[in-house]
Design a protein around this motif. Structure first.
Motif, PDB file in Angstrom:
ATOM      1  N   ARG A  85      49.553  43.375  17.917  1.00 43.00           N
ATOM      2  CA  ARG A  85      48.174  43.675  17.523  1.00 43.00           C
ATOM      3  C   ARG A  85      48.176  44.770  16.466  1.00 43.00           C
ATOM      4  NH1 ARG A  85      48.011  42.725  23.007  1.00 43.00           N
ATOM      5  NH2 ARG A  85      46.598  41.033  23.664  1.00 43.00           N
ATOM      6  N   ILE A  86      47.533  44.472  15.355  1.00 45.61           N
ATOM      7  CA  ILE A  86      47.430  45.411  14.244  1.00 45.61           C
ATOM      8  C   ILE A  86      45.955  45.689  14.013  1.00 45.61           C
ATOM      9  CG2 ILE A  86      47.891  45.775  11.793  1.00 45.61           C
ATOM     10  CD1 ILE A  86      50.248  43.795  12.109  1.00 45.61           C
ATOM     11  N   THR A  87      45.595  46.961  14.021  1.00 49.11           N
ATOM     12  CA  THR A  87      44.197  47.326  13.900  1.00 49.11           C
ATOM     13  C   THR A  87      43.858  47.871  12.516  1.00 49.11           C
ATOM     14  OG1 THR A  87      44.664  49.525  14.768  1.00 49.11           O
ATOM     15  CG2 THR A  87      43.980  47.833  16.350  1.00 49.11           C
ATOM     16  N   CYS A  88      42.579  47.811  12.218  1.00 49.03           N
ATOM     17  CA  CYS A  88      42.045  48.287  10.940  1.00 49.03           C
ATOM     18  C   CYS A  88      40.668  48.855  11.235  1.00 49.03           C
ATOM     19  CB  CYS A  88      41.966  47.117   9.968  1.00 49.03           C
ATOM     20  SG  CYS A  88      41.115  47.430   8.399  1.00 49.03           S
ATOM     21  N   SER A  89      40.476  50.136  10.963  1.00 48.58           N
ATOM     22  CA  SER A  89      39.184  50.734  11.283  1.00 48.58           C
ATOM     23  C   SER A  89      38.515  51.292  10.034  1.00 48.58           C
ATOM     24  CB  SER A  89      39.355  51.841  12.325  1.00 48.58           C
ATOM     25  OG  SER A  89      40.163  52.876  11.822  1.00 48.58           O
ATOM     26  N   GLY A  90      37.201  51.185  10.019  1.00 49.72           N
ATOM     27  CA  GLY A  90      36.407  51.684   8.896  1.00 49.72           C
ATOM     28  C   GLY A  90      34.945  51.767   9.293  1.00 49.72           C
ATOM     29  N   ASP A  91      34.273  52.789   8.794  1.00 50.99           N
ATOM     30  CA  ASP A  91      32.904  53.059   9.230  1.00 50.99           C
ATOM     31  C   ASP A  91      31.943  51.913   8.964  1.00 50.99           C
ATOM     32  OD1 ASP A  91      32.962  56.632   8.432  1.00 50.99           O
ATOM     33  OD2 ASP A  91      33.670  55.504  10.186  1.00 50.99           O
ATOM     34  N   VAL A  92      32.124  51.203   7.847  1.00 50.05           N
ATOM     35  CA  VAL A  92      31.150  50.160   7.511  1.00 50.05           C
ATOM     36  C   VAL A  92      31.708  48.759   7.750  1.00 50.05           C
ATOM     37  CG1 VAL A  92      29.920  51.639   5.877  1.00 50.05           C
ATOM     38  CG2 VAL A  92      31.768  50.143   5.043  1.00 50.05           C
ATOM     39  N   LEU A  93      32.796  48.682   8.497  1.00 53.27           N
ATOM     40  CA  LEU A  93      33.357  47.358   8.795  1.00 53.27           C
ATOM     41  C   LEU A  93      32.351  46.416   9.442  1.00 53.27           C
ATOM     42  CD1 LEU A  93      37.071  47.596  10.046  1.00 53.27           C
ATOM     43  CD2 LEU A  93      36.157  46.717   7.899  1.00 53.27           C
ATOM     44  N   PRO A  94      31.445  46.935  10.289  1.00 53.80           N
ATOM     45  CA  PRO A  94      30.488  45.991  10.912  1.00 53.80           C
ATOM     46  C   PRO A  94      29.611  45.263   9.894  1.00 53.80           C
ATOM     47  CG  PRO A  94      30.500  48.077  12.091  1.00 53.80           C
ATOM     48  CD  PRO A  94      31.298  48.301  10.828  1.00 53.80           C
ATOM     49  N   ASN A  95      29.534  45.795   8.680  1.00 50.89           N
ATOM     50  CA  ASN A  95      28.614  45.229   7.694  1.00 50.89           C
ATOM     51  C   ASN A  95      29.244  44.160   6.802  1.00 50.89           C
ATOM     52  OD1 ASN A  95      26.819  47.165   8.647  1.00 50.89           O
ATOM     53  ND2 ASN A  95      27.282  48.613   7.002  1.00 50.89           N
ATOM     54  N   TYR A  96      30.570  44.085   6.787  1.00 52.77           N
ATOM     55  CA  TYR A  96      31.248  43.202   5.842  1.00 52.77           C
ATOM     56  C   TYR A  96      32.412  42.470   6.494  1.00 52.77           C
ATOM     57  CZ  TYR A  96      28.689  46.313   2.754  1.00 52.77           C
ATOM     58  OH  TYR A  96      27.697  47.042   2.161  1.00 52.77           O
ATOM     59  N   TYR A  97      32.794  41.368   5.871  1.00 49.63           N
ATOM     60  CA  TYR A  97      33.954  40.633   6.347  1.00 49.63           C
ATOM     61  C   TYR A  97      35.231  41.452   6.178  1.00 49.63           C
ATOM     62  CZ  TYR A  97      31.313  36.223   6.485  1.00 49.63           C
ATOM     63  OH  TYR A  97      30.427  35.226   6.782  1.00 49.63           O
ATOM     64  N   VAL A  98      36.189  41.161   7.071  1.00 50.22           N
ATOM     65  CA  VAL A  98      37.537  41.719   6.947  1.00 50.22           C
ATOM     66  C   VAL A  98      38.494  40.556   6.712  1.00 50.22           C
ATOM     67  CG1 VAL A  98      39.398  42.945   8.126  1.00 50.22           C
ATOM     68  CG2 VAL A  98      37.022  43.664   8.433  1.00 50.22           C
ATOM     69  N   HIS A  99      39.437  40.794   5.833  1.00 51.28           N
ATOM     70  CA  HIS A  99      40.457  39.795   5.518  1.00 51.28           C
ATOM     71  C   HIS A  99      41.821  40.439   5.743  1.00 51.28           C
ATOM     72  CE1 HIS A  99      37.055  37.921   3.377  1.00 51.28           C
ATOM     73  NE2 HIS A  99      36.858  39.124   2.856  1.00 51.28           N
ATOM     74  N   TRP A 100      42.810  39.620   6.050  1.00 49.21           N
ATOM     75  CA  TRP A 100      44.154  40.125   6.343  1.00 49.21           C
ATOM     76  C   TRP A 100      45.211  39.436   5.492  1.00 49.21           C
ATOM     77  CZ3 TRP A 100      45.173  44.124   9.652  1.00 49.21           C
ATOM     78  CH2 TRP A 100      44.164  44.490  10.556  1.00 49.21           C
ATOM     79  N   TYR A 101      46.169  40.242   5.033  1.00 54.77           N
ATOM     80  CA  TYR A 101      47.252  39.742   4.196  1.00 54.77           C
ATOM     81  C   TYR A 101      48.590  40.059   4.841  1.00 54.77           C
ATOM     82  CZ  TYR A 101      43.815  39.182   0.517  1.00 54.77           C
ATOM     83  OH  TYR A 101      42.720  38.790  -0.213  1.00 54.77           O
ATOM     84  N   GLN A 102      49.517  39.147   4.649  1.00 54.99           N
ATOM     85  CA  GLN A 102      50.912  39.347   5.004  1.00 54.99           C
ATOM     86  C   GLN A 102      51.697  39.467   3.703  1.00 54.99           C
ATOM     87  OE1 GLN A 102      53.437  35.828   5.933  1.00 54.99           O
ATOM     88  NE2 GLN A 102      53.765  36.786   7.923  1.00 54.99           N
ATOM     89  N   GLN A 103      52.574  40.454   3.641  1.00 53.01           N
ATOM     90  CA  GLN A 103      53.396  40.597   2.450  1.00 53.01           C
ATOM     91  C   GLN A 103      54.847  40.853   2.827  1.00 53.01           C
ATOM     92  OE1 GLN A 103      52.853  43.980  -0.190  1.00 53.01           O
ATOM     93  NE2 GLN A 103      53.249  42.697  -1.988  1.00 53.01           N
ATOM     94  N   LYS A 104      55.714  40.009   2.321  1.00 51.97           N
ATOM     95  CA  LYS A 104      57.158  40.190   2.496  1.00 51.97           C
ATOM     96  C   LYS A 104      57.729  40.873   1.259  1.00 51.97           C
ATOM     97  CE  LYS A 104      57.537  36.225   5.589  1.00 51.97           C
ATOM     98  NZ  LYS A 104      57.868  36.996   6.818  1.00 51.97           N
ATOM     99  N   PRO A 105      58.849  41.553   1.394  1.00 50.85           N
ATOM    100  CA  PRO A 105      59.424  42.312   0.268  1.00 50.85           C
ATOM    101  C   PRO A 105      59.625  41.445  -0.971  1.00 50.85           C
ATOM    102  CG  PRO A 105      60.544  42.884   2.298  1.00 50.85           C
ATOM    103  CD  PRO A 105      59.634  41.732   2.632  1.00 50.85           C
ATOM    104  N   GLY A 106      59.164  41.959  -2.089  1.00 54.48           N
ATOM    105  CA  GLY A 106      59.360  41.276  -3.359  1.00 54.48           C
ATOM    106  C   GLY A 106      58.449  40.090  -3.600  1.00 54.48           C
ATOM    107  N   GLN A 107      57.490  39.869  -2.706  1.00 51.41           N
ATOM    108  CA  GLN A 107      56.595  38.725  -2.850  1.00 51.41           C
ATOM    109  C   GLN A 107      55.144  39.180  -2.955  1.00 51.41           C
ATOM    110  OE1 GLN A 107      57.187  35.721   0.167  1.00 51.41           O
ATOM    111  NE2 GLN A 107      59.422  35.913   0.091  1.00 51.41           N
ATOM    112  N   ALA A 108      54.317  38.305  -3.522  1.00 56.54           N
ATOM    113  CA  ALA A 108      52.883  38.569  -3.547  1.00 56.54           C
ATOM    114  C   ALA A 108      52.309  38.422  -2.131  1.00 56.54           C
ATOM    115  CB  ALA A 108      52.193  37.603  -4.499  1.00 56.54           C
TER     116      ALA A 108
END
Lengths: 108, 123
Positions: free
Chosen positions: A19-42
């Motif tokens: 489980r990886i968390t992300c906190s922010g005061d205005v998160l309830p107002n907007y979508y959250v998106h998640w990215y995976q990044q491996k070394p040397g890759q976009a």
């Protein structure tokens, strides 16, 4: 300036739930998106609009939100899931974008 | 298929400017926002700004205000990022990335990414 806060690192054994968390005061107002990044890759989008999976992303990736926190859950984490993960959303201005600081997931 | 092909690596001296190009293909160029994101060595992703390829309107992260310019040429489906007054802190891989939402709808996210352009600032 507005920040999205992530833990620097998370470690699990193969087959466990990460489980990886992300906190922010205005998160309830907007979508959250998640990215995976491996070394040397976009980065690769693994979750968009809080909980949707793009085509080709394994079902073990799950996104959820609750109040000012979003969570990326990887059920039955596999060695190949070992990567950096970043959350992404809109800042307090309502117009600009921001990434979280990133979380290094170790699976071993 | 959607492709974003960026210009190559460059070495710049402190105080100089850099221009990175991003050639888009495989979709209607004016229908999707284009984001610019950078990543310094060993660091996280940093959102720099976004351009509406249809209107040319731009938005920037506060720290880049006054130093970055985003433009596009719709005739050749290419976007450009200019960064001025370079310092060593600007050494990074710079990415362009197409939004996932068509119709220039709000609150999308970068989905298709270019290969990245390594910019090194060194004297």
């Amino acid at each position: 300036s507005y920040e999205l806060t992530q833990p620097p690192s998370v470690s699990v054994s193969p087959g466990q739930t990460a489980r990886i968390t992300c906190s922010g005061d205005v998160l309830p107002n907007y979508y959250v998106h998640w990215y995976q990044q491996k070394p040397g890759q976009a980065p690769v989008l693994v979750i968009y609009e809080d909980s949707k999976r793009p085509s080709g992303i394994p079902e073990r990736f799950f996104g959820s939100t609750s109040g000012t926190m979003a969570t990326l859950t990887i059920s039955g984490a596999q060695v190949e899931d070992e990567s950096d993960y970043f959350c992404f959303s809109i800042d307090s201005s309502g117009n600009l974008c921001v990434f979280g600081g990133g979380t290094k997931l170790t699976v071993l | 298929q959607v492709q974003l092909v960026q210009s190559g690596a460059e070495v710049k001296e402190p105080g100089a400017s850099v221009n990175v190009s991003c050639k888009a293909s495989g979709y209607t160029f004016t229908d999707y926002y284009l984001h610019w994101v950078r990543q310094a060595p060993g660091q996280g992703l940093e959102w720099m700004g976004r351009i509406n390829p249809h209107s040319g309107d731009t938005s920037f992260a506060q720290k880049f205000q006054g130093r970055v310019t985003l433009t596009r040429d719709t005739s050749i489906t290419t976007a450009y990022m200019d960064l001025t007054r370079l310092t060593s802190d600007d050494s990074a891989v710079y990415y362009c990335a197409r939004d996932n939402k068509g119709g220039l709808r709000a609150y999308g996210a970068p989905f298709y990414w270019g290969q990245g352009s390594l910019i090194t600032v060194s004297s």
